[in-house]
Motif scaffolding. Structure first.
Motif, PDB file in Angstrom:
ATOM      1  N   ASN A   1       0.825  -1.210   0.000  1.00  0.00           N
ATOM      2  CA  ASN A   1       0.000   0.000   0.000  1.00  0.00           C
ATOM      3  C   ASN A   1       0.860   1.261   0.000  1.00  0.00           C
ATOM      4  OD1 ASN A   1      -2.351  -1.468  -0.043  1.00  0.00           O
ATOM      5  ND2 ASN A   1      -2.767  -1.271   2.142  1.00  0.00           N
ATOM      6  N   GLN A   2       1.912   1.269   0.839  1.00  0.00           N
ATOM      7  CA  GLN A   2       2.749   2.463   0.864  1.00  0.00           C
ATOM      8  C   GLN A   2       3.515   2.631  -0.443  1.00  0.00           C
ATOM      9  OE1 GLN A   2       4.684   4.298   4.236  1.00  0.00           O
ATOM     10  NE2 GLN A   2       6.658   3.797   3.328  1.00  0.00           N
ATOM     11  N   PHE A   3       3.984   1.504  -1.015  1.00  0.00           N
ATOM     12  CA  PHE A   3       4.710   1.596  -2.282  1.00  0.00           C
ATOM     13  C   PHE A   3       3.805   2.170  -3.374  1.00  0.00           C
ATOM     14  CE2 PHE A   3       6.234  -0.118  -6.341  1.00  0.00           C
ATOM     15  CZ  PHE A   3       7.541   0.332  -6.306  1.00  0.00           C
ATOM     16  N   LEU A   4       2.572   1.729  -3.422  1.00  0.00           N
ATOM     17  CA  LEU A   4       1.631   2.236  -4.420  1.00  0.00           C
ATOM     18  C   LEU A   4       1.361   3.723  -4.197  1.00  0.00           C
ATOM     19  CD1 LEU A   4      -0.949  -0.698  -4.557  1.00  0.00           C
ATOM     20  CD2 LEU A   4       0.891  -0.205  -6.165  1.00  0.00           C
ATOM     21  N   GLU A   5       1.224   4.120  -2.936  1.00  0.00           N
ATOM     22  CA  GLU A   5       0.987   5.532  -2.635  1.00  0.00           C
ATOM     23  C   GLU A   5       2.184   6.389  -3.045  1.00  0.00           C
ATOM     24  OE1 GLU A   5       0.228   8.441   1.241  1.00  0.00           O
ATOM     25  OE2 GLU A   5       0.119   6.264   1.468  1.00  0.00           O
ATOM     26  N   LEU A   6       3.388   5.900  -2.765  1.00  0.00           N
ATOM     27  CA  LEU A   6       4.586   6.674  -3.099  1.00  0.00           C
ATOM     28  C   LEU A   6       4.771   6.794  -4.608  1.00  0.00           C
ATOM     29  CD1 LEU A   6       7.092   5.322  -0.434  1.00  0.00           C
ATOM     30  CD2 LEU A   6       6.326   7.684  -0.661  1.00  0.00           C
ATOM     31  N   THR A   7       4.525   5.705  -5.350  1.00  0.00           N
ATOM     32  CA  THR A   7       4.694   5.774  -6.803  1.00  0.00           C
ATOM     33  C   THR A   7       3.656   6.698  -7.437  1.00  0.00           C
ATOM     34  OG1 THR A   7       3.416   3.707  -6.991  1.00  0.00           O
ATOM     35  CG2 THR A   7       5.804   3.520  -7.046  1.00  0.00           C
ATOM     36  N   SER A   8       2.444   6.670  -6.913  1.00  0.00           N
ATOM     37  CA  SER A   8       1.418   7.584  -7.442  1.00  0.00           C
ATOM     38  C   SER A   8       1.778   9.029  -7.152  1.00  0.00           C
ATOM     39  CB  SER A   8       0.053   7.247  -6.827  1.00  0.00           C
ATOM     40  OG  SER A   8      -0.381   5.973  -7.234  1.00  0.00           O
ATOM     41  N   THR A   9       2.257   9.289  -5.925  1.00  0.00           N
ATOM     42  CA  THR A   9       2.639  10.651  -5.545  1.00  0.00           C
ATOM     43  C   THR A   9       3.844  11.125  -6.348  1.00  0.00           C
ATOM     44  OG1 THR A   9       1.842  10.242  -3.308  1.00  0.00           O
ATOM     45  CG2 THR A   9       3.296  12.131  -3.621  1.00  0.00           C
ATOM     46  N   ALA A  10       4.819  10.230  -6.531  1.00  0.00           N
ATOM     47  CA  ALA A  10       6.049  10.602  -7.237  1.00  0.00           C
ATOM     48  C   ALA A  10       5.787  10.968  -8.689  1.00  0.00           C
ATOM     49  CB  ALA A  10       7.062   9.454  -7.163  1.00  0.00           C
ATOM     50  N   ALA A  11       4.688  10.481  -9.252  1.00  0.00           N
ATOM     51  CA  ALA A  11       4.362  10.819 -10.648  1.00  0.00           C
ATOM     52  C   ALA A  11       4.169  12.321 -10.825  1.00  0.00           C
ATOM     53  CB  ALA A  11       3.101  10.071 -11.085  1.00  0.00           C
ATOM     54  N   ASP A  12       3.838  13.031  -9.729  1.00  0.00           N
ATOM     55  CA  ASP A  12       3.629  14.479  -9.803  1.00  0.00           C
ATOM     56  C   ASP A  12       4.859  15.271  -9.384  1.00  0.00           C
ATOM     57  OD1 ASP A  12       0.968  14.100 -10.586  1.00  0.00           O
ATOM     58  OD2 ASP A  12       0.304  13.920  -8.508  1.00  0.00           O
ATOM     59  N   TRP A  13       5.954  14.589  -9.051  1.00  0.00           N
ATOM     60  CA  TRP A  13       7.175  15.286  -8.643  1.00  0.00           C
ATOM     61  C   TRP A  13       8.000  15.626  -9.877  1.00  0.00           C
ATOM     62  CZ3 TRP A  13       8.906  11.434  -4.239  1.00  0.00           C
ATOM     63  CH2 TRP A  13       8.043  11.586  -3.147  1.00  0.00           C
ATOM     64  N   PRO A  14       8.095  16.866 -10.270  1.00  0.00           N
ATOM     65  CA  PRO A  14       8.878  17.225 -11.464  1.00  0.00           C
ATOM     66  C   PRO A  14      10.322  16.766 -11.338  1.00  0.00           C
ATOM     67  CG  PRO A  14       7.535  19.069 -10.744  1.00  0.00           C
ATOM     68  CD  PRO A  14       7.443  18.044  -9.656  1.00  0.00           C
ATOM     69  N   GLY A  15      10.804  16.098 -12.381  1.00  0.00           N
ATOM     70  CA  GLY A  15      12.198  15.682 -12.430  1.00  0.00           C
ATOM     71  C   GLY A  15      12.482  14.308 -11.877  1.00  0.00           C
ATOM     72  N   VAL A  16      11.485  13.596 -11.336  1.00  0.00           N
ATOM     73  CA  VAL A  16      11.715  12.269 -10.770  1.00  0.00           C
ATOM     74  C   VAL A  16      11.253  11.202 -11.756  1.00  0.00           C
ATOM     75  CG1 VAL A  16      11.179  10.669  -8.901  1.00  0.00           C
ATOM     76  CG2 VAL A  16      11.534  13.087  -8.398  1.00  0.00           C
ATOM     77  N   ILE A  17      12.210  10.378 -12.221  1.00  0.00           N
ATOM     78  CA  ILE A  17      11.940   9.281 -13.154  1.00  0.00           C
ATOM     79  C   ILE A  17      12.054   7.971 -12.378  1.00  0.00           C
ATOM     80  CG2 ILE A  17      12.726   8.136 -15.269  1.00  0.00           C
ATOM     81  CD1 ILE A  17      14.098  10.911 -15.926  1.00  0.00           C
TER      82      ILE A  17
END
Length: 613
Positions: A321-337
């Motif tokens: 659950n936390q991994f899914l939350e972090l990957t979804s959130t990171a999609a909106d972080w400019p510059g993070v691939i």
């Protein structure tokens, strides 16, 4: 809360451009709050970059007092700045019932604070990177020339470390922002770029598009949301997934943040809290170093909520659950691939593949003959791929890691003779070859011609090319023959087309059974073999394409690999399809047994045949 600083404070802070910039940024972040606008009492959580933490502490105190020297006593002051960094054992001494105070709680991660502090906060803000206007204001105070709009925006788009390095540089006229990453003390500057490496063909199209879009984003002509910036690599050990991550970071000019699910699990004493904390730290490290590539190896070890293990169900569910939350959130972080890798895609939580997470799924297989020569030549550094092709054509089944090992062995031989590596050294380092006797050659020719005859009879193939060689690597299960089928174009493969492919794959062993009344291990025993291909395709038909006894969907076809095991009731349907196509292949070959024998003898003699429908 003071909105202006004293002249003495201004005089002091001019000597510290970093604190001045932090002051501007924290002021901007808090400006919408009623504590800033109206001086109301309350607690404000301010999330800042970890590397600039001390500067933001000073800036917060300056914002409260406006004084050059500001000290706050919890008992007597109406203002207070407290701080808590993620992972720190330091306790935050806060009286949440101090009704008439203004308090800033400074942190680099909201998870560092207790639930009671988070609930008590009247405002929670994140301090974003500076704008071009902020940078030029600081440069003016530091007696530096103002930057033009394009250069200022380029600096503002860099990570915090690079902003620190550039903001007070007197002139930026000679700074090339396309290659700025080469000046960073990071993994991005280590090792070759992807464009300098051979192989990796399945992933190059995605990389090319990403590089183009990343360049446009850096130039402010493309929104970050428009980029396809997350991919999952699947493939057996040794195909170069980790090397690819390093080369991709170098190619894109971004910082590489490398981690793995195993590293998260080994953090601290391995309890759930330590695992989740380590996972968060990796994601936030990538965000703080933007633009950055976060590479997550062993992603299958994150867990799968479908496994239903009663022993570890709670732990695994929380981690997923936390991994899914972090990957979804990171999609909106400019510059993070995001880039993840696995040997076992069948064990991955299905939600990881959904839109907004790892949408790009790419399989890295074993290299073909020309790729093997190019990879070996790259590691040798002094011999052309064309010269090495006669050696590498016998090395089916070897991974890029195996080829690198052979290159090291050749260099070792050369060192013993005190010279640069030569062709003879490479030849001496090759695996021993076995020359096949006449009976084995005829068996292999029969096997390959069985594939060819059934392919032509299927009506789905226009041209078949069959080749035969008389040597194989000693002790291996590789074949001395090969068949290349030019299938007619099928945009939407049908059940009959898929069954024909299974029948063709099984026809080699069937031909041996028809002619020699005995089967060899050729065409089986290893990944990528005829039997592996037929079994995997039949499995996909049943569990993914609804072509079994019931039109049902069980799993994404891309996750049907060597680690996937269908449930027992579905495995029997897979076996039925394999048996039916096995008997059809034998029936076709028995009808044309004379032709099969004739073609096999001709192949032994000529070593290559071409058949047309």
């Amino acid at each position: 809360m003071k909105h202006r600083m004293t002249s003495a404070a201004f005089k002091e802070v001019k000597k510290r451009p970093g604190v001045m910039l932090a002051y501007f940024l924290i002021r901007r972040a808090l400006k919408p709050t009623c504590q800033f606008r109206g001086g109301a009492a309350g607690l404000m959580i301010v999330i800042v970059d970890k590397s600039w933490f001390p500067r933001f502490e000073r800036a917060g105190e300056l914002l409260f007092s406006g004084q050059a020297r500001a000290f706050f006593n919890a008992e007597t002051s109406m203002h207070r700045v407290v701080s808590k960094q993620f992972g720190s054992k330091k306790a935050v001494g806060l009286d949440l019932l101090t009704y008439n105070a203004q308090t800033i709680v400074l942190t680099d991660n909201i998870e560092a604070l207790s639930p009671s502090v988070r609930i008590a906060a009247d405002a929670t803000v994140t301090v974003e990177k500076p704008t071009a206007r902020h940078l030029n204001a600081v440069r003016k105070l530091a007696l530096r020339p103002c930057l033009d709009a394009t250069t200022a925006e380029a600096v503002a788009g860099e990570d915090w470390d690079m902003i620190e390095a550039l903001v007070c540089r007197y002139s930026l006229a000679d700074v090339n922002f396309e290659t700025l990453h080469m000046a960073k003390d990071s993994n991005a500057s280590e090792g070759p770029r992807l464009s300098e490496l051979p192989g990796f063909e399945p992933v190059r199209e995605w990389v090319s598009k990403l590089a183009t879009d990343l360049s446009a984003w850096r130039k402010k002509s493309l929104a970050w949301s428009a980029l396809d910036k997350a991919a999952l690599l699947a493939g057996p050990p040794g195909v170069g997934k980790t090397m690819f991550a390093k080369a991709l970071a170098a190619e894109l000019g971004v910082t590489l943040v490398s981690t793995s699910a195993g590293r998260w699990q080994s953090a601290g004493d391995g309890h759930l809290g330590n695992m989740l904390r380590a996972m968060q730290e990796s994601f936030h490290e990538a965000r703080s170093k933007s633009p950055a590539l976060l590479f997550i190896d062993e992603i299958d070890s994150v867990g799968n909520r479908e496994h239903r293990s009663s022993l570890n169900a709670f732990y695994e569910t929380q981690v997923v659950n936390q991994f899914l939350e972090l990957t979804s959130t990171a999609a909106d972080w400019p510059g993070v691939i995001l880039l993840a890798a696995t040997n076992r895609p069948g064990d991955i939580e299905p939600a990881i593949f959904r839109s907004g997470r790892f949408e790009q799924y790419i399989e890295l297989g074993l290299p073909a003959s020309d790729e093997r020569a190019a990879i070996l030549a790259y590691h040798l550094g002094s011999i052309s791929p064309e010269l090495l092709t006669p050696l590498t054509e016998h090395l089916e089944g070897l991974t890029p890691a195996d080829l690198e090992r052979l290159a090291r062995a050749a260099k070792r031989v050369a060192r013993e003779y005190g010279r640069n590596v030569e062709f003879a050294d490479v030849e001496a380092s090759m695996p021993a070859l076995t020359k096949l006797d006449d009976a084995s050659l005829l068996r292999i020719a029969t096997h390959e011609c069985g594939h060819a005859l059934v392919a032509i009879a299927s009506r789905f193939v226009d041209i078949v090319t069959v080749k035969l060689k008389d040597t194989i690597v000693e002790g291996s299960l590789q074949s001395a023959g090969s068949v290349t089928c030019d299938f007619k174009e099928h945009a939407l493969p049908t059940e009959q087309f898929l069954r024909a492919k299974i029948r063709i794959a099984l026809a080699g062993m069937a031909a041996e059974d028809v002619v020699q009344q005995d089967r060899s291990v050729g065409g089986a025993g290893i990944l990528g073999s005829d039997l592996d291909e037929a079994t995997r395709l039949a499995t996909r038909m049943v569990v993914s394409f609804g072509m079994g006894d019931s039109p049902r969907f069980e799993i994404d076809y891309r996750r049907v690999n060597e680690s996937y095991r269908p449930p027992g009731h579905l495995r029997s349907e897979v076996d039925r399809i394999l048996r039916e196509e096995w008997h059809r292949a034998k029936h076709e070959l028995n009808k044309h047994r004379g032709k099969l024998n004739e073609l096999a003898a001709k192949l032994v003699s000529e070593r290559q045949l071409k058949m047309r429908n």
